[in-house]
Motif scaffolding. Structure first.
Motif, PDB file in Angstrom:
ATOM      1  N   THR A  52      -7.444   5.169  -8.340  1.00  0.00           N
ATOM      2  CA  THR A  52      -6.954   4.812  -6.909  1.00  0.00           C
ATOM      3  C   THR A  52      -8.127   5.033  -6.176  1.00  0.00           C
ATOM      4  O   THR A  52      -9.257   5.657  -6.264  1.00  0.00           O
ATOM      5  CB  THR A  52      -5.841   5.592  -6.696  1.00  0.00           C
ATOM      6  N   ASP A  53      -7.816   4.711  -4.871  1.00  0.00           N
ATOM      7  CA  ASP A  53      -8.856   5.071  -3.792  1.00  0.00           C
ATOM      8  C   ASP A  53      -8.321   6.349  -3.230  1.00  0.00           C
ATOM      9  O   ASP A  53      -7.269   6.822  -3.342  1.00  0.00           O
ATOM     10  CB  ASP A  53      -8.845   3.912  -2.506  1.00  0.00           C
ATOM     11  N   GLU A 107       0.435  13.428  -8.003  1.00  0.00           N
ATOM     12  CA  GLU A 107      -0.081  12.925  -9.178  1.00  0.00           C
ATOM     13  C   GLU A 107       1.204  12.259  -9.989  1.00  0.00           C
ATOM     14  O   GLU A 107       1.144  11.137 -10.805  1.00  0.00           O
ATOM     15  CB  GLU A 107      -0.740  14.053 -10.389  1.00  0.00           C
ATOM     16  N   VAL A 135       0.956  -1.079   0.054  1.00  0.00           N
ATOM     17  CA  VAL A 135      -0.081   0.029   0.042  1.00  0.00           C
ATOM     18  C   VAL A 135       0.931   1.130   0.000  1.00  0.00           C
ATOM     19  O   VAL A 135       1.991   1.326   0.667  1.00  0.00           O
ATOM     20  CB  VAL A 135      -0.839   0.164   1.202  1.00  0.00           C
ATOM     21  N   ALA A 148      -8.345  11.123  -8.068  1.00  0.00           N
ATOM     22  CA  ALA A 148      -8.239   9.663  -7.791  1.00  0.00           C
ATOM     23  C   ALA A 148      -9.085   8.779  -9.046  1.00  0.00           C
ATOM     24  O   ALA A 148      -8.646   7.734  -9.246  1.00  0.00           O
ATOM     25  CB  ALA A 148      -8.847   9.481  -6.254  1.00  0.00           C
ATOM     26  N   PHE A 174      -7.097   8.239 -12.018  1.00  0.00           N
ATOM     27  CA  PHE A 174      -5.809   7.005 -11.807  1.00  0.00           C
ATOM     28  C   PHE A 174      -6.558   5.799 -11.295  1.00  0.00           C
ATOM     29  O   PHE A 174      -5.887   4.743 -11.484  1.00  0.00           O
ATOM     30  CB  PHE A 174      -4.971   7.794 -10.646  1.00  0.00           C
ATOM     31  N   THR A 216       0.015  -3.058  -6.148  1.00  0.00           N
ATOM     32  CA  THR A 216       0.098  -2.273  -5.051  1.00  0.00           C
ATOM     33  C   THR A 216      -1.467  -1.383  -5.233  1.00  0.00           C
ATOM     34  O   THR A 216      -1.617  -0.713  -5.939  1.00  0.00           O
ATOM     35  CB  THR A 216       1.230  -1.360  -5.218  1.00  0.00           C
ATOM     36  N   LYS A 217      -1.895  -1.313  -3.700  1.00  0.00           N
ATOM     37  CA  LYS A 217      -3.094  -0.278  -3.612  1.00  0.00           C
ATOM     38  C   LYS A 217      -2.442   1.157  -3.326  1.00  0.00           C
ATOM     39  O   LYS A 217      -1.777   1.274  -2.468  1.00  0.00           O
ATOM     40  CB  LYS A 217      -3.950  -0.822  -2.250  1.00  0.00           C
ATOM     41  N   ILE A 218      -3.093   2.084  -4.032  1.00  0.00           N
ATOM     42  CA  ILE A 218      -2.463   3.530  -3.816  1.00  0.00           C
ATOM     43  C   ILE A 218      -3.878   4.077  -3.369  1.00  0.00           C
ATOM     44  O   ILE A 218      -4.973   4.180  -3.721  1.00  0.00           O
ATOM     45  CB  ILE A 218      -2.249   4.223  -5.138  1.00  0.00           C
ATOM     46  N   ILE A 219      -3.508   5.018  -2.422  1.00  0.00           N
ATOM     47  CA  ILE A 219      -4.649   5.709  -1.700  1.00  0.00           C
ATOM     48  C   ILE A 219      -4.064   7.053  -1.303  1.00  0.00           C
ATOM     49  O   ILE A 219      -3.110   7.415  -0.724  1.00  0.00           O
ATOM     50  CB  ILE A 219      -4.858   5.211   0.012  1.00  0.00           C
ATOM     51  N   ILE A 228       2.163   8.907  -8.706  1.00  0.00           N
ATOM     52  CA  ILE A 228       1.247   7.948  -8.932  1.00  0.00           C
ATOM     53  C   ILE A 228       1.314   7.502 -10.269  1.00  0.00           C
ATOM     54  O   ILE A 228       1.311   6.183 -10.793  1.00  0.00           O
ATOM     55  CB  ILE A 228      -0.213   8.194  -8.791  1.00  0.00           C
ATOM     56  N   GLN A 286       2.475   3.424 -11.285  1.00  0.00           N
ATOM     57  CA  GLN A 286       1.823   2.878 -12.275  1.00  0.00           C
ATOM     58  C   GLN A 286       2.272   2.419 -13.624  1.00  0.00           C
ATOM     59  O   GLN A 286       1.964   1.574 -14.320  1.00  0.00           O
ATOM     60  CB  GLN A 286       0.496   3.572 -12.740  1.00  0.00           C
TER      61      GLN A 286
END
Length: 125
Positions: free
Chosen positions: A107-108, A72, A54, A102, A105, A87-90, A75, A79
């Motif tokens: 993402t969360d 930005e 994460v 978000a 992209f 991978t989780k991106i928050i 991210i 990516q």
């Protein structure tokens, strides 16, 4: 053990995220902290063989990526790396554009105002 990267130019926000995650996960989590998007990218690159599970990132940090936010740029870089496709991106930011960025992209996101008042949000990380 889960491996997290926290990215925020504010030491108090880095500590807030760190403390809440450690409180929730204890010794089952390993956390690195970065204070700029460039520093975060160095962490990301150093862990290509064992990618972060994460990444929690702010948007507005250093300003040399204008007209984009530094978050930005970060991210986008994450990516591009095939090692980080799981991978989780928050995004955790006070930016009024957080939702549209978000969504763009995939993402969360969590607004800083929400997470500052409800640290149970970390259970979703």
């Amino acid at each position: 053990m889960k491996h997290y990267l926290i990215v925020d130019d504010s030491p108090s926000w880095n500590k807030y995220h760190y403390d809440n995650l450690k409180s929730l996960y204890g010794d089952d989590i390993d956390i690195d902290c970065a204070y700029t998007a460039r520093e975060a990218y160095d962490w990301i690159y150093n862990y290509l063989d064992n990618p972060y599970d994460v990444v929690i990132t702010d948007l507005s940090m250093e300003y040399d990526f204008a007209p984009k936010f530094a978050g930005e740029w970060l991210i986008e870089q994450i990516q591009l790396l095939k090692q980080y496709y799981k991978t989780k991106i928050i995004i955790v930011s006070g930016s009024m554009q957080i939702k549209s960025i978000a969504e763009g992209f995939g993402t969360d996101f969590v607004p800083k105002a929400k997470i500052a008042n409800d640290n149970s949000v970390y259970k979703n990380f």
